[in-house]
Motif scaffolding. Structure first.
Motif, PDB file in Angstrom:
ATOM      1  N   ALA A   1       0.831  -1.203   0.000  1.00  0.00           N
ATOM      2  CA  ALA A   1       0.000   0.000   0.000  1.00  0.00           C
ATOM      3  C   ALA A   1       0.866   1.253   0.000  1.00  0.00           C
ATOM      4  O   ALA A   1       0.587   2.224  -0.708  1.00  0.00           O
ATOM      5  CB  ALA A   1      -0.923  -0.008   1.215  1.00  0.00           C
ATOM      6  N   GLU A   2       1.952   1.246   0.794  1.00  0.00           N
ATOM      7  CA  GLU A   2       2.823   2.407   0.867  1.00  0.00           C
ATOM      8  C   GLU A   2       3.548   2.651  -0.446  1.00  0.00           C
ATOM      9  O   GLU A   2       3.858   3.786  -0.792  1.00  0.00           O
ATOM     10  CB  GLU A   2       3.830   2.234   2.010  1.00  0.00           C
ATOM     11  N   SER A   3       3.834   1.581  -1.222  1.00  0.00           N
ATOM     12  CA  SER A   3       4.540   1.730  -2.487  1.00  0.00           C
ATOM     13  C   SER A   3       3.699   2.482  -3.510  1.00  0.00           C
ATOM     14  O   SER A   3       4.220   2.999  -4.493  1.00  0.00           O
ATOM     15  CB  SER A   3       4.920   0.357  -3.033  1.00  0.00           C
ATOM     16  N   LYS A   4       2.391   2.562  -3.283  1.00  0.00           N
ATOM     17  CA  LYS A   4       1.494   3.281  -4.187  1.00  0.00           C
ATOM     18  C   LYS A   4       1.353   4.750  -3.806  1.00  0.00           C
ATOM     19  O   LYS A   4       0.679   5.506  -4.493  1.00  0.00           O
ATOM     20  CB  LYS A   4       0.109   2.621  -4.179  1.00  0.00           C
ATOM     21  N   ILE A   5       1.971   5.137  -2.717  1.00  0.00           N
ATOM     22  CA  ILE A   5       1.853   6.495  -2.217  1.00  0.00           C
ATOM     23  C   ILE A   5       3.087   7.319  -2.589  1.00  0.00           C
ATOM     24  O   ILE A   5       4.219   6.917  -2.317  1.00  0.00           O
ATOM     25  CB  ILE A   5       1.672   6.518  -0.692  1.00  0.00           C
ATOM     26  N   ARG A   6       2.875   8.476  -3.215  1.00  0.00           N
ATOM     27  CA  ARG A   6       3.972   9.378  -3.574  1.00  0.00           C
ATOM     28  C   ARG A   6       3.881  10.627  -2.698  1.00  0.00           C
ATOM     29  O   ARG A   6       2.859  11.319  -2.689  1.00  0.00           O
ATOM     30  CB  ARG A   6       3.877   9.767  -5.046  1.00  0.00           C
TER      31      ARG A   6
ATOM     32  N   GLU B   1       0.054  11.596  -2.598  1.00  0.00           N
ATOM     33  CA  GLU B   1      -0.912  11.251  -3.640  1.00  0.00           C
ATOM     34  C   GLU B   1      -0.840   9.754  -3.922  1.00  0.00           C
ATOM     35  O   GLU B   1       0.255   9.173  -3.976  1.00  0.00           O
ATOM     36  CB  GLU B   1      -0.621  12.020  -4.918  1.00  0.00           C
ATOM     37  N   ASP B   2      -1.991   9.131  -4.072  1.00  0.00           N
ATOM     38  CA  ASP B   2      -2.070   7.734  -4.469  1.00  0.00           C
ATOM     39  C   ASP B   2      -1.909   7.698  -5.981  1.00  0.00           C
ATOM     40  O   ASP B   2      -2.748   8.216  -6.716  1.00  0.00           O
ATOM     41  CB  ASP B   2      -3.422   7.138  -4.059  1.00  0.00           C
ATOM     42  N   ILE B   3      -0.820   7.110  -6.474  1.00  0.00           N
ATOM     43  CA  ILE B   3      -0.517   7.154  -7.910  1.00  0.00           C
ATOM     44  C   ILE B   3      -1.492   6.326  -8.743  1.00  0.00           C
ATOM     45  O   ILE B   3      -1.561   6.497  -9.956  1.00  0.00           O
ATOM     46  CB  ILE B   3       0.930   6.676  -8.182  1.00  0.00           C
ATOM     47  N   GLU B   4      -2.267   5.467  -8.108  1.00  0.00           N
ATOM     48  CA  GLU B   4      -3.247   4.668  -8.831  1.00  0.00           C
ATOM     49  C   GLU B   4      -4.617   5.333  -8.867  1.00  0.00           C
ATOM     50  O   GLU B   4      -5.220   5.502  -9.926  1.00  0.00           O
ATOM     51  CB  GLU B   4      -3.355   3.267  -8.222  1.00  0.00           C
ATOM     52  N   THR B   5      -5.122   5.740  -7.701  1.00  0.00           N
ATOM     53  CA  THR B   5      -6.463   6.327  -7.633  1.00  0.00           C
ATOM     54  C   THR B   5      -6.447   7.842  -7.821  1.00  0.00           C
ATOM     55  O   THR B   5      -7.503   8.449  -8.021  1.00  0.00           O
ATOM     56  CB  THR B   5      -7.112   6.013  -6.277  1.00  0.00           C
TER      57      THR B   5
ATOM     58  N   TYR C   1      -3.126  17.182  15.734  1.00  0.00           N
ATOM     59  CA  TYR C   1      -2.806  16.451  14.510  1.00  0.00           C
ATOM     60  C   TYR C   1      -4.028  16.425  13.601  1.00  0.00           C
ATOM     61  O   TYR C   1      -5.097  15.940  13.984  1.00  0.00           O
ATOM     62  CB  TYR C   1      -2.369  15.026  14.877  1.00  0.00           C
ATOM     63  N   PHE C   2      -3.863  16.976  12.388  1.00  0.00           N
ATOM     64  CA  PHE C   2      -4.960  17.078  11.427  1.00  0.00           C
ATOM     65  C   PHE C   2      -4.688  16.176  10.224  1.00  0.00           C
ATOM     66  O   PHE C   2      -3.547  16.076   9.767  1.00  0.00           O
ATOM     67  CB  PHE C   2      -5.102  18.514  10.926  1.00  0.00           C
ATOM     68  N   VAL C   3      -5.716  15.541   9.699  1.00  0.00           N
ATOM     69  CA  VAL C   3      -5.598  14.703   8.512  1.00  0.00           C
ATOM     70  C   VAL C   3      -6.767  15.001   7.587  1.00  0.00           C
ATOM     71  O   VAL C   3      -7.911  15.134   8.043  1.00  0.00           O
ATOM     72  CB  VAL C   3      -5.608  13.204   8.862  1.00  0.00           C
ATOM     73  N   SER C   4      -6.498  15.126   6.285  1.00  0.00           N
ATOM     74  CA  SER C   4      -7.569  15.343   5.312  1.00  0.00           C
ATOM     75  C   SER C   4      -7.246  14.597   4.027  1.00  0.00           C
ATOM     76  O   SER C   4      -6.088  14.261   3.761  1.00  0.00           O
ATOM     77  CB  SER C   4      -7.742  16.841   5.015  1.00  0.00           C
ATOM     78  N   SER C   5      -8.264  14.330   3.216  1.00  0.00           N
ATOM     79  CA  SER C   5      -8.070  13.653   1.937  1.00  0.00           C
ATOM     80  C   SER C   5      -9.027  14.249   0.911  1.00  0.00           C
ATOM     81  O   SER C   5     -10.067  14.806   1.252  1.00  0.00           O
ATOM     82  CB  SER C   5      -8.308  12.146   2.070  1.00  0.00           C
ATOM     83  N   GLU C   6      -8.655  14.106  -0.359  1.00  0.00           N
ATOM     84  CA  GLU C   6      -9.451  14.668  -1.451  1.00  0.00           C
ATOM     85  C   GLU C   6      -9.455  13.705  -2.626  1.00  0.00           C
ATOM     86  O   GLU C   6      -8.397  13.369  -3.166  1.00  0.00           O
ATOM     87  CB  GLU C   6      -8.863  16.021  -1.875  1.00  0.00           C
ATOM     88  N   LYS C   7     -10.638  13.256  -3.021  1.00  0.00           N
ATOM     89  CA  LYS C   7     -10.762  12.367  -4.166  1.00  0.00           C
ATOM     90  C   LYS C   7     -10.690  13.178  -5.450  1.00  0.00           C
ATOM     91  O   LYS C   7     -11.103  14.339  -5.482  1.00  0.00           O
ATOM     92  CB  LYS C   7     -12.087  11.591  -4.117  1.00  0.00           C
TER      93      LYS C   7
END
Length: 345
Positions: free
Chosen positions: A128-133, A167-171, A265-271
């Motif tokens: 999973a981590e290998s897909k994260i840039r 960034e997830d390089i796949e999604t 500690y803040f975390v956010s994501s964006e599709k």
């Protein structure tokens, strides 16, 4: 010994400030968004070879996940722990029932290894981590120059900011995390410095026995123990693991010993635009930690009614404060199970 007991023992070691040859009292408050609040008042007495910790903890959970956590890894209670390094022995005390158990320190390490094997998730996490840039990784410490007095300690204020974007390089889904910490430190006198060095020897030796390698002061300021708790529930999936080595050089700017550590500690994501919101199908967990992680993940993903407020609400907030420090002479008699306590098991 239960795995939840092992995990909680590690949290106590990580959450406690670092001094030796002293008696000290601290308090900590940790809030998990939508999950609950954990409060801990802790009294310690320590030499280079032994440590006695009395802990009065209270967890106010929210929802099903919070209720489950309160029965496992974040239990409320009045407990004690005596660690004897030369004898490689840990005594765990129930101060309410006046009972205690005895176990070897090595057993903690064995159980931790067994737990890791049982999870069988290392390869999945690596994939999973290998897909994260990582697109941005900024860490900075600022000496504000501001001075004050807290709990009779003269202190100086430092600000710590850690921004990470990926960034997830796949999604193509993007995410970010931000750690903001206010740290007030007090100058370290010669006697305090020697005490700190001795306690660091104790902490490193103890953590090594249970399979951990950590630089304690930096981990405290960065809230590593509480982030580790989130990660242990599976919250790191889909984002980079916390790499505290990036902070090493900047953390050297902080002079003195932390009296107050106040972090958020803040975390956010964006599709990506046009991406359909699909429900993630995950196999049902069979262990307590897995079930708790699944419920916590759903809790953190819920969309609150006030989205603007939610954007400014941290996923994790923690505050640790040193209340008192004294330096009495301590001997072997100060690390004995109290009279009247009965051995259990």
């Amino acid at each position: 010994m239960k795995k939840s007991t092992v995990f909680f023992a590690v949290l106590l070691i990580l959450a406690a400030p670092a001094f030796s040859g002293v008696v000290k009292k601290t308090k900590s408050e940790v809030t998990f968004r939508g999950f609950g609040k954990f409060s801990l008042t802790q009294s310690d007495k320590l030499t280079a070879d032994q440590r006695w910790t009395n802990s009065l903890s209270d967890f106010k959970g929210q929802g099903i996940a919070g209720s489950l956590a309160g029965k496992t890894v974040l239990r409320s209670g009045d407990t004690g722990e005596i660690v004897d390094l030369p004898a490689s022995t840990v005594y765990r005390l129930d101060n309410k029932k006046k009972e205690y158990t005895v176990s070897p320190i090595e057993k903690l390490k064995e159980e931790k290894v067994q737990e890791s094997k049982a999870g069988e998730t290392a390869e999945e996490e690596k994939e999973a981590e290998s897909k994260i840039r990582i697109t941005k990784n900024e860490f900075q410490v600022e000496d504000t120059g501001e001075e004050s007095t807290i709990n009779n300690f003269p202190v100086r204020k430092y600000l710590v900011l850690w921004l990470l974007e990926w960034e997830d390089i796949e999604t193509k889904e993007k995410g970010s995390s931000r750690l903001e910490t206010v740290t007030w430190t007090t100058p370290i006198s010669d006697s305090m410095k020697k005490a700190q060095e001795e306690e660091m020897k104790f902490s490193r030796a103890y953590l090594e026995k249970i399979g951990l390698e950590l630089e304690k002061k930096d981990q405290d300021v960065l809230g590593a123990s509480w982030m580790a708790l989130l990660d242990s529930f599976g919250q790191a999936k889909g984002r980079p693991r916390h790499d505290f080595s990036k902070a090493e050089a900047e953390m050297k700017k902080i002079k003195g010993y932390p009296i107050v550590i106040d972090g958020k500690y803040f975390v956010s994501s964006e599709k990506p635009a046009g991406a359909a919101a699909e429900a993630e199908e995950e196999p049902a967990a069979t262990d307590i930690k897995g079930r708790l992680g699944g419920m916590l993940k759903k809790t953190l993903k819920k969309k609150p009614a006030d989205a603007g407020t939610a954007a400014n609400e941290p996923v994790l907030a923690y505050r640790t404060e040193v209340l008192e420090i004294s330096t009495p002479d301590l001997g072997a008699g100060d690390f004995q199970v109290p009279a009247g306590y009965k051995k259990k098991g």
